[in-house]
Design a protein around this motif. Sequence first.
Motif, PDB file in Angstrom:
ATOM      1  N   TYR A  29       0.845  -1.193   0.000  1.00 10.58           N
ATOM      2  CA  TYR A  29       0.000   0.000   0.000  1.00 10.58           C
ATOM      3  C   TYR A  29       0.879   1.241   0.000  1.00 10.58           C
ATOM      4  N   HIS A  53       1.181  -7.047  -5.325  1.00  6.64           N
ATOM      5  CA  HIS A  53       0.079  -6.266  -5.880  1.00  6.64           C
ATOM      6  C   HIS A  53       0.182  -4.883  -5.234  1.00  6.64           C
ATOM      7  N   GLN A 104      -1.155  -0.869  -4.557  1.00  6.69           N
ATOM      8  CA  GLN A 104      -2.358  -0.052  -4.489  1.00  6.69           C
ATOM      9  C   GLN A 104      -1.973   1.326  -3.968  1.00  6.69           C
ATOM     10  N   TYR A 130      -0.006   1.739 -13.650  1.00  4.86           N
ATOM     11  CA  TYR A 130      -1.128   1.550 -12.725  1.00  4.86           C
ATOM     12  C   TYR A 130      -2.432   1.800 -13.464  1.00  4.86           C
ATOM     13  N   LEU A 136      -8.311   5.550  -6.780  1.00  8.61           N
ATOM     14  CA  LEU A 136      -7.590   4.360  -6.359  1.00  8.61           C
ATOM     15  C   LEU A 136      -6.991   3.711  -7.600  1.00  8.61           C
ATOM     16  N   GLU A 186      -4.266   0.594  -9.078  1.00  7.34           N
ATOM     17  CA  GLU A 186      -3.674  -0.694  -8.732  1.00  7.34           C
ATOM     18  C   GLU A 186      -2.754  -1.148  -9.851  1.00  7.34           C
TER      19      GLU A 186
END
Length: 148
Positions: A72, A104, A106, A125, A141, A143
């Motif tokens: 994160y 992964h 974010q 992203y 947001l 990812e």
Amino acid sequence: MRIVRATAEDAETLHALQSRHLQYDAQVAKIAKSEDTGVIKHSLKGRIALIAKHRGVPLGAIRARDRGRFVYIDALWVPDMTRRPSIGILLLLTLEESFPPDRHYQVRAVHGDPASYRVYGKAGYRLVFEDKRPDGLALRLFEKGAPT
């Protein structure tokens, strides 16, 4: 350009970069809580932070927390990112190199200038969520990667 890993001794530098970042984005500065040096220093115990430097001058920073397969990203501080997007891209990509390839990523982002969001797309992203706020800002947001 050099990317260096931040330590607790770099808390002042990170604080200065955060402050400069907020100065360039007045809308975000109204809603973002500026962290003091002690909070930043403490946050480094559970996070990784990188600083982009050119000839010894800090130009940007990124901070993230590793949660196993998920990373994160909680801060990308690049003052005037619309004029220097390559610094943001370099920080994002260098951060990813710090972790195993199965991660992964974010990142939640709020910017006053919509052009600032291009950094995330250029680093690979994808936008997965957007919430337009009443003050004209948008929380987005992004990812990258896929959990297995």
